[in-house]
Scaffold this motif. Structure first.
Motif, mmCIF file in Angstrom:
data_model
loop_
_atom_site.group_PDB
_atom_site.id
_atom_site.type_symbol
_atom_site.label_atom_id
_atom_site.label_comp_id
_atom_site.label_asym_id
_atom_site.label_seq_id
_atom_site.Cartn_x
_atom_site.Cartn_y
_atom_site.Cartn_z
ATOM 1 N N ARG A 219 1.042 -1.419 -0.045
ATOM 2 C CA ARG A 219 -0.066 0.069 0.066
ATOM 3 C C ARG A 219 0.761 1.184 0.073
ATOM 4 O O ARG A 219 1.696 1.286 0.734
ATOM 5 N N LEU A 220 0.649 1.999 -0.944
ATOM 6 C CA LEU A 220 1.366 3.352 -1.120
ATOM 7 C C LEU A 220 0.426 4.500 -0.942
ATOM 8 O O LEU A 220 -0.806 4.290 -1.759
ATOM 9 N N PRO A 221 0.885 5.728 -0.686
ATOM 10 C CA PRO A 221 0.068 6.690 -0.783
ATOM 11 C C PRO A 221 -0.162 7.353 -2.215
ATOM 12 O O PRO A 221 0.655 6.865 -2.992
ATOM 13 N N ALA A 222 -1.076 8.128 -2.286
ATOM 14 C CA ALA A 222 -1.259 8.602 -4.008
ATOM 15 C C ALA A 222 0.024 9.368 -4.441
ATOM 16 O O ALA A 222 0.078 9.306 -5.775
ATOM 17 N N ASP A 223 0.520 9.950 -3.759
ATOM 18 C CA ASP A 223 1.823 10.930 -4.223
ATOM 19 C C ASP A 223 3.064 9.702 -4.498
ATOM 20 O O ASP A 223 4.117 10.459 -4.766
ATOM 21 N N ALA A 224 2.816 8.539 -4.366
ATOM 22 C CA ALA A 224 4.096 7.741 -4.487
ATOM 23 C C ALA A 224 4.202 7.412 -6.252
ATOM 24 O O ALA A 224 5.156 7.247 -6.534
ATOM 25 N N LEU A 225 3.042 7.793 -6.940
ATOM 26 C CA LEU A 225 3.180 7.638 -8.546
ATOM 27 C C LEU A 225 3.932 8.805 -8.791
ATOM 28 O O LEU A 225 3.973 10.174 -8.413
ATOM 29 N N VAL A 226 4.780 8.480 -9.896
ATOM 30 C CA VAL A 226 5.777 9.652 -10.442
ATOM 31 C C VAL A 226 5.094 10.250 -11.670
ATOM 32 O O VAL A 226 4.709 9.299 -12.601
ATOM 33 N N GLY A 227 4.908 11.426 -11.611
ATOM 34 C CA GLY A 227 4.271 12.036 -12.767
ATOM 35 C C GLY A 227 2.962 11.770 -12.904
ATOM 36 O O GLY A 227 2.203 11.527 -12.220
ATOM 37 N N ASP A 228 2.633 11.770 -14.373
ATOM 38 C CA ASP A 228 1.184 11.614 -14.928
ATOM 39 C C ASP A 228 0.734 10.040 -15.295
ATOM 40 O O ASP A 228 1.710 9.406 -15.846
ATOM 41 N N GLU A 229 -0.249 9.644 -14.616
ATOM 42 C CA GLU A 229 -0.779 8.367 -15.086
ATOM 43 C C GLU A 229 -0.750 8.000 -16.315
ATOM 44 O O GLU A 229 -0.547 6.816 -16.837
ATOM 45 N N ASP A 230 -1.020 8.954 -17.090
ATOM 46 C CA ASP A 230 -1.284 8.616 -18.597
ATOM 47 C C ASP A 230 -0.201 8.818 -19.405
ATOM 48 O O ASP A 230 -0.021 8.768 -20.552
ATOM 49 N N THR A 231 0.914 9.195 -18.680
ATOM 50 C CA THR A 231 2.282 9.477 -19.475
ATOM 51 C C THR A 231 3.257 8.380 -19.128
ATOM 52 O O THR A 231 4.532 8.683 -19.393
ATOM 53 N N GLY A 232 2.991 7.356 -18.532
ATOM 54 C CA GLY A 232 4.025 6.451 -18.227
ATOM 55 C C GLY A 232 5.042 5.718 -19.023
ATOM 56 O O GLY A 232 6.150 5.451 -18.474
ATOM 57 N N LEU A 233 4.657 5.491 -20.152
ATOM 58 C CA LEU A 233 5.447 4.906 -21.101
ATOM 59 C C LEU A 233 6.467 5.882 -21.467
ATOM 60 O O LEU A 233 7.648 5.542 -21.676
ATOM 61 N N LEU A 234 6.048 7.189 -21.618
ATOM 62 C CA LEU A 234 7.070 8.136 -22.027
ATOM 63 C C LEU A 234 8.231 8.361 -20.916
ATOM 64 O O LEU A 234 9.558 8.481 -21.231
ATOM 65 N N GLN A 235 7.498 8.311 -19.521
ATOM 66 C CA GLN A 235 8.486 8.346 -18.538
ATOM 67 C C GLN A 235 9.503 7.349 -18.398
ATOM 68 O O GLN A 235 10.588 7.274 -17.939
ATOM 69 N N LEU A 236 8.857 6.065 -18.734
ATOM 70 C CA LEU A 236 9.711 4.603 -18.427
ATOM 71 C C LEU A 236 10.629 4.846 -19.661
ATOM 72 O O LEU A 236 11.870 4.668 -19.215
ATOM 73 N N PHE A 237 10.542 5.344 -20.950
ATOM 74 C CA PHE A 237 11.747 5.435 -21.927
ATOM 75 C C PHE A 237 12.656 6.612 -21.715
ATOM 76 O O PHE A 237 13.936 6.427 -21.794
ATOM 77 N N ALA A 238 12.039 7.751 -20.862
ATOM 78 C CA ALA A 238 13.086 8.642 -20.336
ATOM 79 C C ALA A 238 14.122 8.335 -19.543
ATOM 80 O O ALA A 238 15.146 8.764 -19.322
ATOM 81 N N GLY A 239 13.643 6.952 -18.653
ATOM 82 C CA GLY A 239 14.755 6.426 -17.972
ATOM 83 C C GLY A 239 15.704 5.363 -18.579
ATOM 84 O O GLY A 239 16.695 5.081 -18.164
ATOM 85 N N LEU A 240 15.038 4.765 -19.407
ATOM 86 C CA LEU A 240 15.662 3.422 -19.900
ATOM 87 C C LEU A 240 17.069 3.998 -21.172
ATOM 88 O O LEU A 240 17.906 3.377 -21.205
ATOM 89 N N ASN A 241 16.671 5.058 -21.582
ATOM 90 C CA ASN A 241 17.784 5.516 -22.566
ATOM 91 C C ASN A 241 18.887 6.149 -21.973
ATOM 92 O O ASN A 241 20.189 5.672 -22.207
ATOM 93 N N PRO A 242 18.954 6.815 -20.742
ATOM 94 C CA PRO A 242 20.133 6.859 -19.742
ATOM 95 C C PRO A 242 20.739 5.747 -19.265
ATOM 96 O O PRO A 242 21.871 5.563 -19.228
ATOM 97 N N GLU A 243 19.588 4.606 -19.012
ATOM 98 C CA GLU A 243 20.186 3.271 -18.470
ATOM 99 C C GLU A 243 21.236 2.908 -19.641
ATOM 100 O O GLU A 243 22.445 2.196 -19.120
ATOM 101 N N ARG A 244 20.887 2.621 -20.755
ATOM 102 C CA ARG A 244 21.818 2.209 -21.788
ATOM 103 C C ARG A 244 22.974 2.973 -21.912
ATOM 104 O O ARG A 244 24.187 2.230 -22.084
ATOM 105 N N ILE A 245 23.132 4.301 -21.964
ATOM 106 C CA ILE A 245 24.106 5.164 -22.141
ATOM 107 C C ILE A 245 25.149 4.573 -21.137
ATOM 108 O O ILE A 245 26.374 4.627 -21.389
ATOM 109 N N MET A 246 24.493 4.768 -19.823
ATOM 110 C CA MET A 246 25.559 4.575 -18.657
ATOM 111 C C MET A 246 26.015 3.145 -18.767
ATOM 112 O O MET A 246 27.065 2.879 -18.165
#
Length: 387
Positions: A219-246
């Motif tokens: 159980r997590l509070p509502a503010d545990a969600l990062v960003g917008d619930e409807d743009t999760g895919l964009l947010q995910l790939f915003a993290g995966l590109n740096p992961e590959r570079i690093m």
């Protein structure tokens, strides 16, 4: 994109290299043997501003980008002491929160990630999903009575969960309009009830341990969600590109360390009145390894430049290519280094044998070379899919 590094980047390389060699491979190996993270190096790197070099200045960071952070990781790796958690905590999690987090999340996490006092792990891989993120089964549902999120699922091969203050978990929520599941990211503190971790017994020697995670109605509070619930895919790939570079930076640094050991040995080891490095059978493969590492670095720098410029699509292609090229160059450099030293390449004294396994990691994580070839064949070359 500049082909030649700026004076600022050269200065950063020099400074980080000095820090890395201050600790060196012996220190890093000792932390592994003592089954603990490299806390002293992590703390000093943070104090000097290297860990948060990519994070916004207004939140305690250096105001740079992945270009600068990749330099830090590469140079530490070249000195024999790469910090794997840099791939995760400031690069993935820090980037996602900086770009998409709420103001409260930014204030709570970014200054602490930058100064090293807090770290964050990243959980995406699942036992039955593999590289297919569309098969992720970790789900998040709303409690209509409280607005809380309730997460259920499993993750595997998550690095450093035991030492991280929280884990950024990739789950899926139901789209109210379509009924389909969509990815979302949640910050899960380490000691949250129902959040269980089990250490995976690895033959790979590393300071950061690997874990399987079980989320049992967490159980997590509502503010545990990062960003917008409807743009999760964009947010995910915003993290995966740096992961590959690093990951590319991690591999290039490791390859450079191995190559430097081999070159030193080939220059000093004398057989039949001549250093073995004077023979082309020894010299040419080492030269080829150097060329491959330099070419991989150029692609990594291109990917980092595109990402920092806000070109997520271009960065996606380049980041995958950089990760592929760096992993292949690293494996070849380590293999040739061990071969150059012969029996000494397998001794503890020279510290190369343990890199044989470590180098393979860059080929299979965070995405296998085969999946990168799929990406390039489909996305770049326009060839049809077989799946």
């Amino acid at each position: 994109m500049p082909v030649i590094e700026s004076e600022e980047h050269k200065a950063l390389r020099t400074a980080v290299s000095a820090l890395g060699h201050k600790y060196g491979r012996a220190y890093f190996t000792r932390t592994v043997e003592e089954d603990r993270p490299a806390t002293e190096l992590w703390a000093e790197a943070a104090k000097l501003g290297y860990l948060g070099v990519n994070l916004p200045e207004e939140h305690g960071g250096g105001g740079g980008g992945i270009s600068e952070l990749s330099i830090v990781l590469e140079e530490l790796g070249a000195a024999g002491c790469p910090l794997l958690l840099m791939v995760v905590s400031p690069a993935i999690c820090g980037t996602v929160i900086a770009r998409f987090g709420t103001e409260e999340q930014k204030r709570a996490w970014l200054p602490a990630l930058a100064d090293g006092t807090r770290t964050m792990a990243f959980g995406i891989t699942e036992p039955d999903a593999g590289s297919n993120s569309h098969r992720i089964t970790t789900t998040a549902r709303r409690d209509p009575a409280t607005g809380d999120w309730i997460l259920t699922g499993r993750k595997v091969f998550v690095s450093g969960v035991d030492i991280a203050d929280a884990t950024l978990i990739v789950g899926r929520t139901e789209d109210a309009r379509t009924g389909r599941l969509k990815p979302c990211l949640f910050i899960v503190p380490r000691d949250t009830p129902g959040f269980q971790r089990h250490k995976i017994d690895m033959e790979l020697n590393a300071a950061e341990k690997q874990f399987e995670l079980v989320l049992d109605d967490v159980r997590l509070p509502a503010d545990a969600l990062v960003g917008d619930e409807d743009t999760g895919l964009l947010q995910l790939f915003a993290g995966l590109n740096p992961e590959r570079i690093m990951t590319a930076a991690f591999a290039i640094g490791m390859g450079r360390f191995a190559l430097a050991r081999a070159v030193e040995y080939a220059r000093d080891r004398t057989v039949w009145k001549a250093p073995i490095g004077s023979h082309q059978a020894i010299a040419h493969p080492l030269a080829q390894a150097h060329i491959d590492l330099e070419l991989a670095r150029l692609m990594m720098q291109k990917a980092a430049h595109l990402y920092d410029a806000g070109d997520d699509i271009g960065a996606g292609e380049a980041a995958n290519m950089a990760k592929y090229a760096a992993a292949e160059a690293c494996v070849k450099a380590v293999d040739q280094a061990v071969h150059t030293l012969g029996g000494n390449g397998l001794t503890r004294e020279f510290g190369l044998a343990q890199l044989i396994t470590a180098a393979r990691v860059s080929r299979i994580a965070p995405v296998s070379r085969e999946m990168i070839l799929n990406y390039v064949s489909h996305q770049t070359l326009g060839l049809p899919k077989s799946y």
